[in-house]
Structure formats: C-alpha cells, structure tokens
Design a protein around this motif. Structure first.
Motif, PDB file in Angstrom:
ATOM      1  N   TRP A 172     100.601 -10.870 -58.411  1.00  0.00           N
ATOM      2  CA  TRP A 172     100.175 -11.885 -59.385  1.00  0.00           C
ATOM      3  C   TRP A 172      99.478 -13.071 -58.727  1.00  0.00           C
ATOM      4  N   GLU A 173      99.988 -13.517 -57.583  1.00  0.00           N
ATOM      5  CA  GLU A 173      99.467 -14.727 -56.933  1.00  0.00           C
ATOM      6  C   GLU A 173      98.369 -14.460 -55.913  1.00  0.00           C
ATOM      7  N   SER A 174      97.938 -13.216 -55.761  1.00  0.00           N
ATOM      8  CA  SER A 174      96.911 -12.905 -54.768  1.00  0.00           C
ATOM      9  C   SER A 174      95.535 -13.374 -55.241  1.00  0.00           C
ATOM     10  N   ALA A 175      94.838 -14.110 -54.377  1.00  0.00           N
ATOM     11  CA  ALA A 175      93.493 -14.603 -54.712  1.00  0.00           C
ATOM     12  C   ALA A 175      92.513 -13.456 -54.958  1.00  0.00           C
ATOM     13  N   LYS A 176      92.818 -12.282 -54.452  1.00  0.00           N
ATOM     14  CA  LYS A 176      91.927 -11.133 -54.637  1.00  0.00           C
ATOM     15  C   LYS A 176      91.762 -10.754 -56.101  1.00  0.00           C
ATOM     16  N   ASN A 177      92.716 -11.155 -56.935  1.00  0.00           N
ATOM     17  CA  ASN A 177      92.684 -10.763 -58.350  1.00  0.00           C
ATOM     18  C   ASN A 177      91.980 -11.783 -59.246  1.00  0.00           C
ATOM     19  N   TYR A 178      91.409 -12.827 -58.631  1.00  0.00           N
ATOM     20  CA  TYR A 178      90.807 -13.902 -59.423  1.00  0.00           C
ATOM     21  C   TYR A 178      89.465 -14.328 -58.830  1.00  0.00           C
ATOM     22  N   ASP A 179      88.664 -14.948 -59.678  1.00  0.00           N
ATOM     23  CA  ASP A 179      87.382 -15.496 -59.233  1.00  0.00           C
ATOM     24  C   ASP A 179      87.528 -16.947 -58.791  1.00  0.00           C
ATOM     25  N   LEU A 180      88.542 -17.618 -59.339  1.00  0.00           N
ATOM     26  CA  LEU A 180      88.719 -19.045 -59.090  1.00  0.00           C
ATOM     27  C   LEU A 180      90.209 -19.374 -59.050  1.00  0.00           C
ATOM     28  N   CYS A 181      90.688 -19.911 -57.927  1.00  0.00           N
ATOM     29  CA  CYS A 181      92.088 -20.328 -57.795  1.00  0.00           C
ATOM     30  C   CYS A 181      92.113 -21.840 -57.598  1.00  0.00           C
ATOM     31  N   ILE A 182      92.885 -22.543 -58.421  1.00  0.00           N
ATOM     32  CA  ILE A 182      92.867 -24.001 -58.424  1.00  0.00           C
ATOM     33  C   ILE A 182      94.278 -24.555 -58.258  1.00  0.00           C
ATOM     34  N   ASN A 183      94.442 -25.449 -57.303  1.00  0.00           N
ATOM     35  CA  ASN A 183      95.680 -26.193 -57.147  1.00  0.00           C
ATOM     36  C   ASN A 183      95.569 -27.413 -58.052  1.00  0.00           C
ATOM     37  N   SER A 184      96.297 -27.410 -59.155  1.00  0.00           N
ATOM     38  CA  SER A 184      96.153 -28.479 -60.148  1.00  0.00           C
ATOM     39  C   SER A 184      96.658 -29.829 -59.650  1.00  0.00           C
ATOM     40  N   ALA A 185      97.391 -29.832 -58.523  1.00  0.00           N
ATOM     41  CA  ALA A 185      97.867 -31.100 -57.964  1.00  0.00           C
ATOM     42  C   ALA A 185      96.738 -31.882 -57.303  1.00  0.00           C
ATOM     43  N   ASP A 186      95.629 -31.202 -57.017  1.00  0.00           N
ATOM     44  CA  ASP A 186      94.524 -31.836 -56.291  1.00  0.00           C
ATOM     45  C   ASP A 186      93.457 -32.440 -57.201  1.00  0.00           C
ATOM     46  N   TYR A 187      93.545 -32.150 -58.513  1.00  0.00           N
ATOM     47  CA  TYR A 187      92.494 -32.587 -59.432  1.00  0.00           C
ATOM     48  C   TYR A 187      93.101 -33.090 -60.736  1.00  0.00           C
ATOM     49  N   THR A 188      92.315 -33.857 -61.480  1.00  0.00           N
ATOM     50  CA  THR A 188      92.732 -34.245 -62.821  1.00  0.00           C
ATOM     51  C   THR A 188      92.440 -33.089 -63.768  1.00  0.00           C
ATOM     52  N   ALA A 189      93.035 -33.134 -64.965  1.00  0.00           N
ATOM     53  CA  ALA A 189      92.777 -32.093 -65.965  1.00  0.00           C
ATOM     54  C   ALA A 189      91.296 -32.057 -66.334  1.00  0.00           C
ATOM     55  N   ASP A 190      90.666 -33.229 -66.417  1.00  0.00           N
ATOM     56  CA  ASP A 190      89.231 -33.291 -66.726  1.00  0.00           C
ATOM     57  C   ASP A 190      88.405 -32.610 -65.644  1.00  0.00           C
ATOM     58  N   GLN A 191      88.761 -32.853 -64.393  1.00  0.00           N
ATOM     59  CA  GLN A 191      88.024 -32.239 -63.289  1.00  0.00           C
ATOM     60  C   GLN A 191      88.181 -30.726 -63.274  1.00  0.00           C
ATOM     61  N   ILE A 192      89.398 -30.265 -63.544  1.00  0.00           N
ATOM     62  CA  ILE A 192      89.640 -28.818 -63.560  1.00  0.00           C
ATOM     63  C   ILE A 192      88.866 -28.162 -64.697  1.00  0.00           C
ATOM     64  N   THR A 193      88.899 -28.791 -65.868  1.00  0.00           N
ATOM     65  CA  THR A 193      88.172 -28.251 -67.014  1.00  0.00           C
ATOM     66  C   THR A 193      86.679 -28.175 -66.716  1.00  0.00           C
ATOM     67  N   LYS A 194      86.147 -29.225 -66.113  1.00  0.00           N
ATOM     68  CA  LYS A 194      84.723 -29.244 -65.760  1.00  0.00           C
ATOM     69  C   LYS A 194      84.405 -28.152 -64.748  1.00  0.00           C
ATOM     70  N   LEU A 195      85.274 -27.977 -63.756  1.00  0.00           N
ATOM     71  CA  LEU A 195      85.078 -26.955 -62.724  1.00  0.00           C
ATOM     72  C   LEU A 195      85.045 -25.557 -63.346  1.00  0.00           C
ATOM     73  N   ILE A 196      85.954 -25.298 -64.257  1.00  0.00           N
ATOM     74  CA  ILE A 196      85.989 -23.972 -64.894  1.00  0.00           C
ATOM     75  C   ILE A 196      84.756 -23.770 -65.778  1.00  0.00           C
ATOM     76  N   ARG A 197      84.379 -24.787 -66.530  1.00  0.00           N
ATOM     77  CA  ARG A 197      83.183 -24.691 -67.380  1.00  0.00           C
ATOM     78  C   ARG A 197      81.939 -24.403 -66.552  1.00  0.00           C
ATOM     79  N   GLU A 198      81.795 -25.110 -65.448  1.00  0.00           N
ATOM     80  CA  GLU A 198      80.628 -24.901 -64.597  1.00  0.00           C
ATOM     81  C   GLU A 198      80.643 -23.509 -63.978  1.00  0.00           C
ATOM     82  N   SER A 199      81.816 -23.051 -63.588  1.00  0.00           N
ATOM     83  CA  SER A 199      81.946 -21.705 -63.017  1.00  0.00           C
ATOM     84  C   SER A 199      81.613 -20.637 -64.050  1.00  0.00           C
TER      85      SER A 199
END
Length: 206
Positions: A172-199
């Motif tokens: 479940w936690e392997s990065a190989k299974n995802y296109d984007l892995c985000i540590n939510s402690a490093d960003y605000t919710a707005d930043q994460i949302t923007k990052l996913i939208r741009e991706s």
C-alpha cells in the motif's frame, strides 16, 4: 474524450480525505468516498451494511478464502455472493463505471490499482504524514487522548495495508504504485491541492 480521474490513498490522520474533498470542489468534479458503498449496494441489491463491514478492512480466514474461490461470478441475489472477494469485485466494477462516467476524485478502496488500465487520464496520489503528526491531528479532530489516537492511527492504517495487500498483492505504501506521493506535514492544504491540480493538468496534457 478521456476523463481526468484522481485517486487518493491516504494514511489515517494525514488529511487526505479533506484534501480530496477540497480538490473535487475546486475542480468542480465528482467526489467519491464512502458513497461508493451505497452506490454499489443500490446496483447489486446487497445490504450496504455488508459492504460497509468490509470497507478497507479484511482479515480472511481459510474458510472464507475457500468459499470465495467457489463463488466467483456469483450473482448478488445468491446467498453464496457473501464473500469479501465478491463484494470487492462489485465495488471494483462500480469504481470503473464512475471513472467512465465523468471526471472525478476517488478516495481509497484500491482505486489506483483498479483503474490502472482504464484508458483515462489517471493520476494516482498517496498522501501521508509522520506518525506523530497524524496522531496529533486525530487527537484534535476527535478530542481524544494521545493513547487512543495512536491506537486508531495504528489500527486503521494496518487495516488499509492488509486490505490493499490482500486484493492487489502489492504494498500500500510503496511509491511504485503511485504517480505522486505527498508528505502533508510539509505543505498547506492549499499547496497540496494546487500541486495535485497541476499534476493532473500535466497528466491530461493541458
């Protein structure tokens, strides 16, 4: 035209669910989480409590595995339908239908694996945070003690890990299974949302 489909797997307490809700609202697209249970129940005619009982949680014994092997492709009206594997298959079919229907955000339930070859613009996201952050988030949200929050984080992530491994054979936690892995402690919710939208935009070639 291919749809934009964003799947979000998330550690408990990481804020992944609320980010998914925010993302769907900002993009003005469909959002699917526990409502998948009720949509699948309506289509299959099986009590939603039965789907809910197995939602991202599996601890199969030998007898259940044997029963599941013998009940492949059993219609839901049959009492023999009631195996975790058949419940999961009906849920998989619903997830594929939802992805086919429109642009959407889908939370958990192995959707990243189910939709791997769906032919749509699929962005598979994993949101996590260090244990201490998740524990503090759960303490604050539920107004519970640290011990209780720590147990919830541990138990729920354990269920999700086992559920994913059981149905996909993968970690479940392997990065190989995802296109984007985000540590939510490093960003605000707005930043994460923007990052996913741009991706998602890059994925769709926008």
């Amino acid at each position: 035209m291919p749809n934009t489909v964003i799947t979000i797997a998330r550690g408990y307490g990481s804020g992944g669910r609320s980010i998914g809700q925010r993302l769907a609202k900002e993009m003005n697209i469909a959002y699917y989480d526990r409502n998948i249970i009720y949509l699948t129940s309506d289509k299959s005619g099986v009590d939603p409590n039965f789907f809910s009982m197995h939602d991202e949680n599996v601890n199969p014994g030998f007898f259940e595995r044997l029963t599941a092997f013998a009940t492949k492709n059993v219609p839901p009206e049959s009492h023999r339908f009631r195996s975790k594997e058949n419940v999961f298959k009906y849920q998989q079919n619903m997830i594929r239908e939802l992805a086919e229907k429109s642009d959407c955000v889908i939370i958990g339930r192995c959707a990243n694996h189910t939709l791997m070859d769906c032919g749509h613009n699929l962005l598979r996201v994993f949101i996590w945070a260090p244990d201490d952050i998740c524990i503090r988030n759960v303490m604050k949200k539920l107004s519970i003690s640290r011990d209780d929050a720590e147990k919830m984080v541990h138990d729920i992530d354990k269920h999700r890990r086992e559920y994913y491994k059981y149905y996909t054979g993968l970690d479940w936690e392997s990065a190989k299974n995802y296109d984007l892995c985000i540590n939510s402690a490093d960003y605000t919710a707005d930043q994460i949302t923007k990052l996913i939208r741009e991706s998602a935009g890059l994925m769709a070639g926008l």
